[in-house]
Scaffold this motif. Structure first.
Motif, PDB file in Angstrom:
ATOM      1  N   TYR A  85      49.745  -7.140  12.699  1.00 10.10           N
ATOM      2  CA  TYR A  85      50.289  -6.911  14.035  1.00 10.10           C
ATOM      3  C   TYR A  85      50.362  -5.411  14.341  1.00 10.10           C
ATOM      4  O   TYR A  85      49.761  -4.952  15.297  1.00 10.10           O
ATOM      5  CB  TYR A  85      51.662  -7.577  14.173  1.00 10.10           C
ATOM      6  CG  TYR A  85      51.578  -9.092  14.070  1.00 10.10           C
ATOM      7  CD1 TYR A  85      51.185  -9.850  15.158  1.00 10.10           C
ATOM      8  CD2 TYR A  85      51.862  -9.740  12.872  1.00 10.10           C
ATOM      9  CE1 TYR A  85      51.076 -11.232  15.068  1.00 10.10           C
ATOM     10  CE2 TYR A  85      51.757 -11.128  12.773  1.00 10.10           C
ATOM     11  CZ  TYR A  85      51.371 -11.866  13.874  1.00 10.10           C
ATOM     12  OH  TYR A  85      51.253 -13.231  13.778  1.00 10.10           O
ATOM     13  N   CYS A  86      51.093  -4.654  13.514  1.00 13.57           N
ATOM     14  CA  CYS A  86      51.286  -3.226  13.826  1.00 13.57           C
ATOM     15  C   CYS A  86      50.413  -2.299  12.987  1.00 13.57           C
ATOM     16  O   CYS A  86      50.424  -1.087  13.201  1.00 13.57           O
ATOM     17  CB  CYS A  86      52.763  -2.849  13.673  1.00 13.57           C
ATOM     18  SG  CYS A  86      53.288  -2.688  11.950  1.00 13.57           S
ATOM     19  N   ILE A 132      50.618  -1.254   9.921  1.00 10.77           N
ATOM     20  CA  ILE A 132      51.184  -0.400   8.874  1.00 10.77           C
ATOM     21  C   ILE A 132      50.772  -0.936   7.495  1.00 10.77           C
ATOM     22  O   ILE A 132      50.718  -2.156   7.276  1.00 10.77           O
ATOM     23  CB  ILE A 132      52.722  -0.274   9.000  1.00 10.77           C
ATOM     24  CG1 ILE A 132      53.224   0.897   8.156  1.00 10.77           C
ATOM     25  CG2 ILE A 132      53.421  -1.579   8.612  1.00 10.77           C
ATOM     26  CD1 ILE A 132      54.652   1.317   8.478  1.00 10.77           C
ATOM     27  N   CYS A 178      49.670  -4.705   7.866  1.00  6.26           N
ATOM     28  CA  CYS A 178      50.266  -5.680   8.783  1.00  6.26           C
ATOM     29  C   CYS A 178      49.225  -5.991   9.861  1.00  6.26           C
ATOM     30  O   CYS A 178      48.663  -5.076  10.459  1.00  6.26           O
ATOM     31  CB  CYS A 178      51.527  -5.105   9.411  1.00  6.26           C
ATOM     32  SG  CYS A 178      52.241  -6.168  10.700  1.00  6.26           S
ATOM     33  N   CYS A 227      54.244  -7.124   8.315  1.00  5.24           N
ATOM     34  CA  CYS A 227      55.308  -6.308   7.743  1.00  5.24           C
ATOM     35  C   CYS A 227      56.656  -6.985   8.005  1.00  5.24           C
ATOM     36  O   CYS A 227      56.779  -7.862   8.858  1.00  5.24           O
ATOM     37  CB  CYS A 227      55.277  -4.882   8.306  1.00  5.24           C
ATOM     38  SG  CYS A 227      55.832  -4.706  10.012  1.00  5.24           S
ATOM     39  N   CYS A 276      57.783  -6.703  11.802  1.00  5.48           N
ATOM     40  CA  CYS A 276      57.040  -7.573  12.725  1.00  5.48           C
ATOM     41  C   CYS A 276      57.397  -9.034  12.480  1.00  5.48           C
ATOM     42  O   CYS A 276      57.608  -9.800  13.426  1.00  5.48           O
ATOM     43  CB  CYS A 276      55.534  -7.372  12.576  1.00  5.48           C
ATOM     44  SG  CYS A 276      54.945  -5.827  13.336  1.00  5.48           S
ATOM     45  N   ARG A 304      60.089   3.247  14.854  1.00  7.89           N
ATOM     46  CA  ARG A 304      58.741   2.872  14.425  1.00  7.89           C
ATOM     47  C   ARG A 304      57.727   3.924  14.880  1.00  7.89           C
ATOM     48  O   ARG A 304      56.755   4.193  14.180  1.00  7.89           O
ATOM     49  CB  ARG A 304      58.375   1.477  14.956  1.00  7.89           C
ATOM     50  CG  ARG A 304      59.316   0.404  14.421  1.00  7.89           C
ATOM     51  CD  ARG A 304      58.911  -0.982  14.833  1.00  7.89           C
ATOM     52  NE  ARG A 304      58.015  -1.559  13.831  1.00  7.89           N
ATOM     53  CZ  ARG A 304      57.468  -2.764  13.946  1.00  7.89           C
ATOM     54  NH1 ARG A 304      57.711  -3.517  15.004  1.00  7.89           N
ATOM     55  NH2 ARG A 304      56.682  -3.221  12.997  1.00  7.89           N
TER      56      ARG A 304
HETATM   57 ZN   LIG Z   1      53.994  -4.869  11.439  1.00  2.37          ZN
END
Ligand SMILES: [Zn+2]
Length: 135
Positions: free
Chosen positions: A21-22, A24, A19, A56, A59, A120
């Motif tokens: 953004y995060c 994962i 992902c 993901c 997100c 999370r």
């Molecule tokens: Zn994410």
């Protein structure tokens, strides 16, 4: 939205399966990652590769069609992190299992996309223990 396989492969491989953004990994989530319009179509964003990001499920759901948010500290409108134009490490850092914002853009993105809600963070702790999440 159903994407042509070539676009999906490009977006996934460009993100190394994580992902954007995060961070994962797709292999560590219950649902396949999705293709996000960084600038949503309702705000004039295109489906060109330079406006697409690998995201993901969580997100992408929390982001929805948003492109900005109000900074909790200043009350100012701040745009969200743009994976094609911004460097992740400029706006965030990983501190244990927490994703800490470093900038206003990082702060609004982290809050809106709920990077650090307990479920999370616990997930990231487990992935850290398995060496499946960046340190
Ligand atoms: Zn994410």
């Amino acid at each position: 939205m159903t994407w042509p396989e070539a676009i999906r492969k490009l977006v996934e491989s460009r993100a190394s399966g994580r992902c954007e953004y995060c961070l994962i990994d797709q292999g560590d989530t219950g649902f396949p990652h999705q293709i996000d319009h960084v600038i949503s179509r309702k705000h004039g964003g295109t489906s060109h590769a330079d406006n697409l990001a690998f995201a993901c499920y969580l997100c992408n759901c929390y982001k929805g069609s948003d492109i900005a948010s109000v900074h909790a500290g200043t009350g100012k409108l701040v745009r969200l992190f743009h994976p094609r134009q911004d460097g992740w490490a400029e706006h965030f850092r990983i501190a244990g299992a927490i994703i800490e914002p470093l900038t206003d853009i990082g702060a609004v993105t982290s809050r809106l996309l709920r990077f650090n809600i307990p479920a999370r963070v616990i997930e990231r702790q487990l992935l850290h223990a398995l060496n499946r999440y960046p340190n």
